[in-house]
Each structure stands twice: as C-alpha cells, then as structure tokens.
Design a protein around this motif. Sequence first.
Motif, short mmCIF file in Angstrom:
data_model
loop_
_atom_site.label_atom_id
_atom_site.label_comp_id
_atom_site.label_asym_id
_atom_site.label_seq_id
_atom_site.Cartn_x
_atom_site.Cartn_y
_atom_site.Cartn_z
N THR A 190 -0.69 -9.47 8.01
CA THR A 190 -1.53 -8.40 8.55
C THR A 190 -0.82 -7.05 8.62
O THR A 190 -1.45 -6.04 8.91
CB THR A 190 -2.03 -8.75 9.97
N ASP A 191 0.49 -7.05 8.36
CA ASP A 191 1.18 -5.75 8.40
C ASP A 191 1.14 -5.02 7.05
O ASP A 191 1.71 -3.95 6.90
CB ASP A 191 2.63 -5.90 8.89
N ILE A 192 0.43 -5.59 6.09
CA ILE A 192 0.27 -4.90 4.81
C ILE A 192 -0.70 -3.74 4.96
O ILE A 192 -1.74 -3.85 5.62
CB ILE A 192 -0.23 -5.87 3.71
N LEU A 193 -0.35 -2.60 4.37
CA LEU A 193 -1.19 -1.42 4.39
C LEU A 193 -1.92 -1.36 3.04
O LEU A 193 -1.30 -1.10 2.00
CB LEU A 193 -0.33 -0.16 4.60
N TRP A 194 -3.21 -1.61 3.08
CA TRP A 194 -3.99 -1.74 1.84
C TRP A 194 -4.56 -0.41 1.39
O TRP A 194 -5.28 0.25 2.13
CB TRP A 194 -5.13 -2.74 2.02
N HIS A 195 -4.25 -0.06 0.15
CA HIS A 195 -4.79 1.16 -0.46
C HIS A 195 -5.88 0.76 -1.44
O HIS A 195 -5.65 -0.10 -2.29
CB HIS A 195 -3.70 1.91 -1.23
N ASP B 167 6.23 -11.87 -2.75
CA ASP B 167 7.60 -11.63 -3.23
C ASP B 167 8.06 -10.21 -2.87
O ASP B 167 9.20 -10.00 -2.45
CB ASP B 167 7.69 -11.81 -4.76
N LEU B 168 7.18 -9.24 -3.02
CA LEU B 168 7.55 -7.86 -2.68
C LEU B 168 7.52 -7.63 -1.18
O LEU B 168 8.31 -6.87 -0.64
CB LEU B 168 6.63 -6.85 -3.37
N HIS B 169 6.60 -8.29 -0.51
CA HIS B 169 6.55 -8.19 0.95
C HIS B 169 7.87 -8.64 1.56
O HIS B 169 8.39 -8.05 2.51
CB HIS B 169 5.38 -9.03 1.49
N LEU B 170 8.41 -9.69 0.98
CA LEU B 170 9.70 -10.23 1.43
C LEU B 170 10.82 -9.20 1.27
O LEU B 170 11.81 -9.22 2.00
CB LEU B 170 10.02 -11.49 0.61
N GLN B 171 10.66 -8.31 0.31
CA GLN B 171 11.65 -7.25 0.08
C GLN B 171 11.42 -6.04 1.00
O GLN B 171 12.15 -5.06 0.94
CB GLN B 171 11.56 -6.74 -1.37
N GLY B 172 10.36 -6.13 1.80
CA GLY B 172 10.09 -5.03 2.73
C GLY B 172 8.95 -4.12 2.32
O GLY B 172 8.60 -3.18 3.03
N GLN B 173 8.36 -4.38 1.15
CA GLN B 173 7.26 -3.53 0.69
C GLN B 173 6.02 -3.75 1.56
O GLN B 173 5.65 -4.89 1.86
CB GLN B 173 6.95 -3.84 -0.78
N ARG B 174 5.37 -2.66 2.00
CA ARG B 174 4.18 -2.80 2.84
C ARG B 174 2.94 -2.14 2.26
O ARG B 174 1.82 -2.53 2.59
CB ARG B 174 4.45 -2.21 4.24
N HIS B 175 3.10 -1.14 1.41
CA HIS B 175 1.93 -0.46 0.83
C HIS B 175 1.56 -1.14 -0.49
O HIS B 175 2.36 -1.16 -1.42
CB HIS B 175 2.24 1.01 0.55
N PHE B 176 0.33 -1.68 -0.53
CA PHE B 176 -0.17 -2.30 -1.76
C PHE B 176 -1.51 -1.70 -2.14
O PHE B 176 -2.30 -1.34 -1.27
CB PHE B 176 -0.31 -3.82 -1.59
N GLY B 177 -1.73 -1.57 -3.44
CA GLY B 177 -2.97 -0.96 -3.93
C GLY B 177 -3.79 -1.93 -4.76
O GLY B 177 -3.25 -2.68 -5.59
N GLU B 178 -5.09 -1.91 -4.55
CA GLU B 178 -6.01 -2.75 -5.32
C GLU B 178 -7.16 -1.88 -5.84
O GLU B 178 -7.53 -0.88 -5.23
CB GLU B 178 -6.58 -3.87 -4.44
N ASN B 179 -7.75 -2.32 -6.97
CA ASN B 179 -8.81 -1.54 -7.62
C ASN B 179 -10.21 -2.08 -7.43
O ASN B 179 -11.17 -1.38 -7.65
CB ASN B 179 -8.59 -1.53 -9.14
#
Length: 226
Positions: free
Chosen positions: A62-67, A36-48
């Motif tokens: 694959t264009d998601i930038l994983w933190h 849903d956020l990717h669709l809005q253009g968000q690319r930086h996501f963080g996981e713990n």
Amino acid sequence: MAVNIEVYQQIKATLDSKNVCLVAVSKTKPVSDIMDLHLQGQRHFGENYVQELVDKQPQLPTDILWHFIGHLQSNKVKYIASFVHLIHGVDSLNLLKEINKQGAKHSRVIDVLLQIHVAEEETKFGLNKEELEEILEFYISTTLPNLRIRGLMGMASFSNDQDKLRKEFRSLSDLMEIARKKITSSSLTKQQVDILSMGMSSDYELAIKEGSTMVRIGSLLFGSRS
Ligand SMILES: *Cc1c(COP(=O)(O)O)cnc(C)c1O
C-alpha cells in the motif's frame, strides 16, 4: 525477462542527485517485477491502462504511489480515484471536472498534470498552447476543491534527431513556466506547480537537461514489452 537491478540503481542514483523523480513504468509487466523494484526502495510506479492498474493495485504494497500515465476516459476515473497518486494525462475540461467530482466522493484532493501535445505524430493526445490557456483560465476562475493541477506532461516525437527532441522539450518547459506563473499568481490558489513530467527510456537525459522534474521509464528497467 527480469528486472535490471543494476541499471535501476544507476539511473536512480543519477536522478536522485538531480532531484528528478523516477516513475517506473510497469505496464504489461507482472506484479513480481514490481515487487523486485519495490524491494530496492522504488515507490513511484506508472501504469497506462485502468483495468491493469485496478488488477495490480490490491496485490501490491500500500505504500506504492501509483501514477496513471495513459489516456484516461472520463467514465473510468471512478475506478482509480480512491488511490491514484498522480494522473498525468489530463487533456480536457470534462476530464478535469470528473476527476474533481470523483475526488470529492473519496474526500481526496487528486493531483493531476495537463498533457501537452508537442510531438509531430498526430496520434498522440494532448493540448496545444491555446487549449492549455483555456483550461488554466477555467481552473483559476472556478473552485475545484478536490483537484490540483501540479504541472505538465508531454511526450516527444519518436525520433533520434536530438535537435528536434530538444526543441520539443524546450517548448514544454516554456509552457510549464506559463502555467506556473498563471496558477501561482492567481489569488485563489496557494499551491505548488512544480512537476514537469517528460522523458522516457530513450530520451530522459535530454529531457532532464531541458528542465524535466519527473521521468517515466519502462523498458530500460523492465526490459522491452512484447
Ligand atoms: C510506456 C510509456 C512510457 C515508458 O516508455 P519506455 O520507452 O519503455 O521507457 C512513458 N510514458 C508513457 C506515457 C508511456 O506510455
């Protein structure tokens, strides 16, 4: 609970105007929320959590930038080394060396942040000033070709006391300046030290006032976690 798109757009616009990077913290949330956020253009996501990140990553674009923003054990670096964009929580020499080693295996240079302990809670991970200086000393006197220290990360106390939070963010900012000077003035490295990761849902506005360049926001965007 669904993603709050309106809140996302508001926060994103504010952060863009201040040149602050938004990391959307998606831990415990389903891949559909991330989409849903990717669709809005968000690319930086963080996981713990390593396992959760490793499960989600192949299911998403694959264009998601994983933190990776959690506490990382050395023996788990290998599971995320091939794709992780930025590791926020580095707080030991061992971990630093292991990330460099895994970066080499994948022919990558992995960007990391050193985690600083500024909060009063004892449970939080992170380095104090002396330990930070020790690691920086090691970093600028050794060759770690597959790793770059790009800045610092920290979490403030769980508190509503604005003065207290401000003080903690300010001490992070001061240490950031020390780290930046130390690395950029060393002859070995020609790199940028430009990321100060501080601020979460409850305190990101204050963090930005005190110099944050990257905020990690979860519950404001995705709803509270159970
Ligand atoms: C969970 C988490 C966040 C996001 O917290 P929210 O209060 O939901 O915004 C940010 N940083 C770290 C290190 C976290 O573990």
